[in-house]
Design a protein around this motif. Structure first.
Motif, PDB file in Angstrom:
ATOM      1  N   TRP A  40      30.094  31.215  38.686  1.00  0.00           N
ATOM      2  CA  TRP A  40      28.738  30.662  38.820  1.00  0.00           C
ATOM      3  C   TRP A  40      27.786  31.672  38.438  1.00  0.00           C
ATOM      4  CZ3 TRP A  40      31.533  32.616  42.750  1.00  0.00           C
ATOM      5  CH2 TRP A  40      30.927  33.562  43.612  1.00  0.00           C
ATOM      6  N   LYS A  41      26.292  31.222  38.042  1.00  0.00           N
ATOM      7  CA  LYS A  41      25.283  31.892  38.112  1.00  0.00           C
ATOM      8  C   LYS A  41      24.629  31.438  39.403  1.00  0.00           C
ATOM      9  CE  LYS A  41      25.501  34.108  34.184  1.00  0.00           C
ATOM     10  NZ  LYS A  41      24.629  33.778  33.201  1.00  0.00           N
ATOM     11  N   THR A  42      24.283  32.278  40.518  1.00  0.00           N
ATOM     12  CA  THR A  42      23.908  32.047  41.650  1.00  0.00           C
ATOM     13  C   THR A  42      22.517  31.183  41.887  1.00  0.00           C
ATOM     14  OG1 THR A  42      24.814  34.219  42.446  1.00  0.00           O
ATOM     15  CG2 THR A  42      23.127  33.110  44.005  1.00  0.00           C
ATOM     16  N   GLU A  43      21.734  31.506  40.749  1.00  0.00           N
ATOM     17  CA  GLU A  43      20.287  30.773  40.788  1.00  0.00           C
ATOM     18  C   GLU A  43      20.442  29.219  40.402  1.00  0.00           C
ATOM     19  OE1 GLU A  43      20.747  33.240  36.895  1.00  0.00           O
ATOM     20  OE2 GLU A  43      21.237  33.646  39.282  1.00  0.00           O
ATOM     21  N   ASN A  44      21.673  28.995  39.737  1.00  0.00           N
ATOM     22  CA  ASN A  44      22.015  27.420  39.412  1.00  0.00           C
ATOM     23  C   ASN A  44      22.548  26.617  40.594  1.00  0.00           C
ATOM     24  OD1 ASN A  44      20.998  28.380  37.007  1.00  0.00           O
ATOM     25  ND2 ASN A  44      22.740  28.494  35.884  1.00  0.00           N
ATOM     26  N   ILE A  45      23.172  27.363  41.713  1.00  0.00           N
ATOM     27  CA  ILE A  45      23.720  26.394  42.435  1.00  0.00           C
ATOM     28  C   ILE A  45      23.254  26.615  43.940  1.00  0.00           C
ATOM     29  CG2 ILE A  45      26.144  26.808  41.444  1.00  0.00           C
ATOM     30  CD1 ILE A  45      26.772  28.783  43.463  1.00  0.00           C
ATOM     31  N   VAL A  46      22.173  27.431  44.375  1.00  0.00           N
ATOM     32  CA  VAL A  46      21.893  27.470  45.759  1.00  0.00           C
ATOM     33  C   VAL A  46      20.432  27.736  45.369  1.00  0.00           C
ATOM     34  CG1 VAL A  46      22.430  29.844  46.079  1.00  0.00           C
ATOM     35  CG2 VAL A  46      22.215  28.177  47.889  1.00  0.00           C
ATOM     36  N   THR A  47      19.480  27.463  46.702  1.00  0.00           N
ATOM     37  CA  THR A  47      18.206  27.767  46.637  1.00  0.00           C
ATOM     38  C   THR A  47      18.195  29.227  47.502  1.00  0.00           C
ATOM     39  OG1 THR A  47      17.815  26.629  48.909  1.00  0.00           O
ATOM     40  CG2 THR A  47      17.298  25.493  46.864  1.00  0.00           C
ATOM     41  N   ALA A  48      17.183  29.765  47.359  1.00  0.00           N
ATOM     42  CA  ALA A  48      16.897  31.142  47.805  1.00  0.00           C
ATOM     43  C   ALA A  48      17.059  31.239  49.403  1.00  0.00           C
ATOM     44  CB  ALA A  48      15.502  31.650  47.420  1.00  0.00           C
ATOM     45  N   HIS A  49      16.996  30.329  49.988  1.00  0.00           N
ATOM     46  CA  HIS A  49      16.907  30.028  51.459  1.00  0.00           C
ATOM     47  C   HIS A  49      17.910  29.085  52.129  1.00  0.00           C
ATOM     48  CE1 HIS A  49      13.281  32.484  51.045  1.00  0.00           C
ATOM     49  NE2 HIS A  49      12.503  31.575  50.504  1.00  0.00           N
ATOM     50  N   LYS A  89      47.814  39.585  29.117  1.00  0.00           N
ATOM     51  CA  LYS A  89      48.128  40.964  29.068  1.00  0.00           C
ATOM     52  C   LYS A  89      49.770  40.897  29.991  1.00  0.00           C
ATOM     53  CE  LYS A  89      48.176  45.960  29.160  1.00  0.00           C
ATOM     54  NZ  LYS A  89      47.014  47.116  29.431  1.00  0.00           N
ATOM     55  N   ILE A  90      49.187  40.524  31.116  1.00  0.00           N
ATOM     56  CA  ILE A  90      50.520  40.520  32.290  1.00  0.00           C
ATOM     57  C   ILE A  90      51.058  39.319  32.346  1.00  0.00           C
ATOM     58  CG2 ILE A  90      49.163  42.415  33.467  1.00  0.00           C
ATOM     59  CD1 ILE A  90      48.421  40.093  35.586  1.00  0.00           C
ATOM     60  N   ASP A  91      50.944  38.194  31.477  1.00  0.00           N
ATOM     61  CA  ASP A  91      51.560  36.945  31.297  1.00  0.00           C
ATOM     62  C   ASP A  91      51.325  36.051  32.632  1.00  0.00           C
ATOM     63  OD1 ASP A  91      52.830  34.800  30.345  1.00  0.00           O
ATOM     64  OD2 ASP A  91      54.892  35.635  30.620  1.00  0.00           O
ATOM     65  N   ILE A  92      50.124  35.677  33.012  1.00  0.00           N
ATOM     66  CA  ILE A  92      49.963  34.867  33.953  1.00  0.00           C
ATOM     67  C   ILE A  92      48.612  33.976  33.773  1.00  0.00           C
ATOM     68  CG2 ILE A  92      48.546  36.406  35.330  1.00  0.00           C
ATOM     69  CD1 ILE A  92      49.459  35.229  37.985  1.00  0.00           C
ATOM     70  N   ASP A  93      48.829  32.872  33.910  1.00  0.00           N
ATOM     71  CA  ASP A  93      47.436  31.991  33.720  1.00  0.00           C
ATOM     72  C   ASP A  93      46.327  32.214  34.192  1.00  0.00           C
ATOM     73  OD1 ASP A  93      49.283  30.306  32.198  1.00  0.00           O
ATOM     74  OD2 ASP A  93      49.343  28.658  33.463  1.00  0.00           O
ATOM     75  N   PHE A  94      44.971  32.487  33.663  1.00  0.00           N
ATOM     76  CA  PHE A  94      43.969  32.464  34.125  1.00  0.00           C
ATOM     77  C   PHE A  94      43.089  31.232  34.487  1.00  0.00           C
ATOM     78  CE2 PHE A  94      39.367  32.802  33.048  1.00  0.00           C
ATOM     79  CZ  PHE A  94      38.836  33.571  34.088  1.00  0.00           C
ATOM     80  N   LEU A  95      42.658  31.174  35.562  1.00  0.00           N
ATOM     81  CA  LEU A  95      41.700  30.064  35.683  1.00  0.00           C
ATOM     82  C   LEU A  95      40.678  30.292  36.528  1.00  0.00           C
ATOM     83  CD1 LEU A  95      44.826  27.384  37.325  1.00  0.00           C
ATOM     84  CD2 LEU A  95      43.840  27.576  34.833  1.00  0.00           C
ATOM     85  N   SER A  96      39.631  29.497  36.491  1.00  0.00           N
ATOM     86  CA  SER A  96      38.495  29.535  37.099  1.00  0.00           C
ATOM     87  C   SER A  96      37.766  28.426  37.618  1.00  0.00           C
ATOM     88  CB  SER A  96      37.172  30.633  36.686  1.00  0.00           C
ATOM     89  OG  SER A  96      36.441  30.972  37.687  1.00  0.00           O
ATOM     90  N   THR A  97      36.944  28.260  38.684  1.00  0.00           N
ATOM     91  CA  THR A  97      36.328  26.767  38.970  1.00  0.00           C
ATOM     92  C   THR A  97      34.779  27.214  38.477  1.00  0.00           C
ATOM     93  OG1 THR A  97      37.707  26.175  40.945  1.00  0.00           O
ATOM     94  CG2 THR A  97      35.485  25.370  40.767  1.00  0.00           C
ATOM     95  N   PRO A  98      34.410  26.148  37.676  1.00  0.00           N
ATOM     96  CA  PRO A  98      32.916  26.452  37.335  1.00  0.00           C
ATOM     97  C   PRO A  98      32.246  25.658  38.318  1.00  0.00           C
ATOM     98  CG  PRO A  98      34.077  24.639  35.907  1.00  0.00           C
ATOM     99  CD  PRO A  98      35.032  25.262  36.913  1.00  0.00           C
ATOM    100  N   ASP A  99      31.164  26.398  39.092  1.00  0.00           N
ATOM    101  CA  ASP A  99      30.571  25.728  40.229  1.00  0.00           C
ATOM    102  C   ASP A  99      28.877  25.182  39.423  1.00  0.00           C
ATOM    103  OD1 ASP A  99      32.265  26.481  42.159  1.00  0.00           O
ATOM    104  OD2 ASP A  99      31.461  28.275  42.346  1.00  0.00           O
ATOM    105  N   GLU A 100      28.723  25.419  38.326  1.00  0.00           N
ATOM    106  CA  GLU A 100      27.552  24.633  37.687  1.00  0.00           C
ATOM    107  C   GLU A 100      27.762  24.667  36.060  1.00  0.00           C
ATOM    108  OE1 GLU A 100      25.840  27.060  35.895  1.00  0.00           O
ATOM    109  OE2 GLU A 100      27.103  28.997  36.739  1.00  0.00           O
ATOM    110  N   GLU A 101      26.666  24.057  35.430  1.00  0.00           N
ATOM    111  CA  GLU A 101      27.115  23.510  34.065  1.00  0.00           C
ATOM    112  C   GLU A 101      27.005  24.776  33.049  1.00  0.00           C
ATOM    113  OE1 GLU A 101      24.523  20.398  32.581  1.00  0.00           O
ATOM    114  OE2 GLU A 101      24.898  18.901  34.330  1.00  0.00           O
ATOM    115  N   GLU A 102      26.338  25.375  33.268  1.00  0.00           N
ATOM    116  CA  GLU A 102      26.487  26.925  32.453  1.00  0.00           C
ATOM    117  C   GLU A 102      27.557  27.370  32.379  1.00  0.00           C
ATOM    118  OE1 GLU A 102      23.962  30.946  31.804  1.00  0.00           O
ATOM    119  OE2 GLU A 102      22.965  29.526  32.912  1.00  0.00           O
TER     120      GLU A 102
END
Length: 332
Positions: A40-49, A89-102
């Protein structure tokens, strides 16, 4: 097909690349199929407060805004490129959850095999449309939602173009108490949507994901950390490496134990049956030509002879020879 086991590193890297790589190593050593992070990019998913969730404050012992907490846990896109290459390199699937559109666009550009969507997006219809439009398979966690909300999310993904949807039952609480697991809801999802289902676990221990596999889960996701005593919001509800390895072994054992569902003796039982199952024997001396009756015959373990389940076929016949006590009855 084997259960697909995802080791959820999540944010347990504490914003440090070297720790993220160590988590990849630990996941590989445990024998899982994939290690998953969150992007994620923090500014894209949550307000400052925006306030932290109660479990986050409780687990960290620090009261701060979500923004400040997430900013400290954020990894850069370059970090994730490096992590993906390391996983290859170590032969394991890499995954990640996208938390916003960018971050969704970034992860799609990495060519991930599917898109994993967190429970917080079940009601985020515009984002689900964007995810479905990528044309990839989607695995959707369903914490904090009812069946109607899941149905709307499922239909939204499919109509937007998703190449299939898998649903994970989940309880969004860290850690999740046993009385909030409601594991049978996973079966409800399978029956309602006729799709692949699994379970994303936040309980302490390994028994619930193992039980989920016994109930038909095809995907298991479990948080893990290098050390539960580390600072951060998710460490306390995570398995340590030895526990993760144990969970994998237990799941693989259960997979093997489930078998194919056909009720038949296996190879070892066929041999044991010769010793354990009973045969029809003479209870008293029987003369040739004498009628075989329930009174002059019995059943015992003999290792040979006519099996006891043919008793009704033998009763009423004539003895073909003289039989001594405990001698197996023969019909020809």
């Amino acid at each position: 097909m084997s259960v697909y086991i995802i080791a959820e590193a999540g944010v347990n890297h504490n914003g440090k690349l070297d720790l993220a790589l160590k988590l990849c190593d630990a996941a590989k050593a445990a024998g899982v199929d994939a290690v998953k992070f969150q992007t994620w990019k923090t500014e894209n998913i949550v307000t400052a407060h925006a306030r932290q969730a109660a479990y986050q404050t409780e687990n960290t012992g620090v009261e701060e805004s979500q923004y400040d907490m997430l900013k400290k846990l954020e990894l850069s896109y370059d970090h994730f490129r490096y992590i993906q290459e390391y996983c290859k390199k170590i032969d394991i699937d890499f995954l990640s959850t996208p938390d916003e559109e960018e971050s969704l666009a970034f992860l799609v550009s990495l060519g991930l095999p599917f898109i994993k969507v967190g429970s917080g997006e079940v009601t985020n219809i515009p984002y689900l449309r964007k995810i479905g439009s990528q044309g990839k398979h989607v695995i959707l966690s369903t914490g904090m939602s009812n069946l109607a909300q899941v149905a709307t999310a499922y239909d939204t993904l499919v109509k937007a173009g998703a190449d299939g949807v898998s649903l994970l039952h989940c309880t969004t609480n860290y850690p999740c108490p046993m009385d909030e697991v409601n594991l049978r809801a996973m079966i409800t999802l399978r029956d309602a949507f006729k799709c692949q289902v699994g379970y994303s676990d936040h309980t302490m221990g390994t028994e619930v994901p193992v039980a989920a596999v016994a109930l038909g889960a095809e995907i298991i996701e479990k948080h893990f950390t290098l050390d539960r005593n580390m600072e951060g919001p998710d460490h306390k509800a995570s398995l340590e490496p030895a526990e993760l390895k144990l969970m994998v072994q237990q799941i693989r054992n259960i997979e093997e134990a489930l078998g194919d569902g056909i009720k038949r003796p296996n190879k070892s039982e066929a041999e044991n049956a010769k010793v354990v199952q009973k045969s029809i024997l003479a209870k008293f001396p029987i003369k040739k030509g004498e009628v075989l009756t329930e009174e002059n015959m019995t059943v015992k373990r003999a290792g040979t002879g006519i099996p006891a389940n043919l008793w009704d076929s033998v009763v009423g016949g004539a003895a073909i020879k003289d039989f001594e006590i405990d001698e197996p009855i023969k019909l020809y």
